[in-house]
Design an enzyme around this catalytic site. Structure first.
Site, mmCIF file in Angstrom:
data_model
loop_
_atom_site.group_PDB
_atom_site.id
_atom_site.type_symbol
_atom_site.label_atom_id
_atom_site.label_comp_id
_atom_site.label_asym_id
_atom_site.label_seq_id
_atom_site.Cartn_x
_atom_site.Cartn_y
_atom_site.Cartn_z
ATOM 1 N N GLU A 12 0.791 -1.234 -0.167
ATOM 2 C CA GLU A 12 -0.244 -0.125 -0.233
ATOM 3 C C GLU A 12 0.802 1.108 -0.022
ATOM 4 O O GLU A 12 0.270 2.384 -0.321
ATOM 5 C CB GLU A 12 -0.937 0.086 1.213
ATOM 6 C CG GLU A 12 -2.162 -1.148 1.278
ATOM 7 C CD GLU A 12 -2.807 -1.072 2.460
ATOM 8 O OE1 GLU A 12 -3.947 -2.002 2.127
ATOM 9 O OE2 GLU A 12 -2.398 -0.650 3.516
ATOM 10 N N ASP A 198 -11.641 -6.649 -2.207
ATOM 11 C CA ASP A 198 -12.418 -7.763 -2.230
ATOM 12 C C ASP A 198 -13.922 -7.113 -1.707
ATOM 13 O O ASP A 198 -13.976 -5.943 -1.471
ATOM 14 C CB ASP A 198 -12.039 -8.593 -0.919
ATOM 15 C CG ASP A 198 -11.784 -7.977 0.251
ATOM 16 O OD1 ASP A 198 -12.914 -7.951 1.096
ATOM 17 O OD2 ASP A 198 -10.829 -7.162 0.790
#
Length: 231
Positions: A12, A198
């Site tokens: 990230e 997700d």
């Protein structure tokens, strides 16, 4: 202008780190801080570690030591709203805890005693994120509530419980409310920008592994555009 960006995992933060000029790095209490320059703005990039305790400790160190003008919390999240798909971006209007319950003492579900039930993102930063997102035409960008808990949301029963508590919830993840809570205490403006790796409860562990990199690319793209547009 001094801008802080927080991501939990290496995936990230790595893209943004590679964009920083004159970068220097130091580790404090297991937290990785990288300072550098992007588009003539000073940037402090924090890799906080996963979960609320890591996020709270590292954000406290960040705000006390570097005193940024504002904070962007970025990275991946699980989608909750029915309109969202993997790869979409959610900009926070507010952030809440979804695993705090002291309702027996007449607090709202998710509210930490002595603090607001929702940590409201800075309006100017939300607007900056929205305006920066207009340059991205291949990704859906939504705005709404993000909720945080110290668990990965792959249990359908837990997903249903959280959905009942927060019917208009857009995304869930594991750090943002802790970051927001510390920012609230320090009086530092913040916004959360998360891309979906997700959809919570729908084989989310498999999807997360497959799409984490894509989510990191999408969220970092928006963060870089925000920094560039910062006056």
């Amino acid at each position: 202008m001094k801008i802080a960006v927080i991501g939990a995992m290496e995936e990230e933060v790595t893209i943004l780190r590679d964009q920083l000029k004159n970068a220097t790095q130091e580790n404090i209490a297991g937290c990785e801080f990288t300072t550098g320059v992007y588009e003539d703005k000073e940037v402090i990039l924090l890799k906080s570690g996963i979960g609320k305790v890591n996020a709270a400790v590292s954000t406290t160190l960040l705000l006390d030591r570097f005193q940024p003008d504002y904070v962007i919390n970025t990275g991946s999240a699980g989608g909750f709203h029915h309109t969202l798909n993997v790869g979409d971006i959610v900009i926070s209007t507010d952030v809440r805890h979804h695993d705090v319950d002291v309702t027996i003492f007449n607090y709202e579900y998710g509210q930490v005693p002595g603090l607001p039930a929702a940590f409201v993102a800075d309006e100017k930063l939300v607007k900056l994120a929205e305006e920066s997102a207009l340059e991205i035409d291949h990704i859906q960008v939504a705005k709404g509530t993000i909720a945080t808990g110290d668990s990965f949301m792959n249990d359908p029963n837990r997903v249903a419980f959280v959905r009942e508590k927060f019917p208009e919830l857009y995304a869930v993840e594991m750090e943002a409310a802790a970051v927001a809570q510390v920012c609230q205490l320090f009086g530092t403006p913040f916004v959360v920008v998360r891309a979906l790796s997700d959809i919570a409860g729908k084989e989310s562990n498999v999807s997360f592994d497959q799409f984490l990199e894509q989510a990191a690319i999408h969220s970092t793209d928006l963060v870089l555009r925000m920094i560039k547009q910062t006056q």
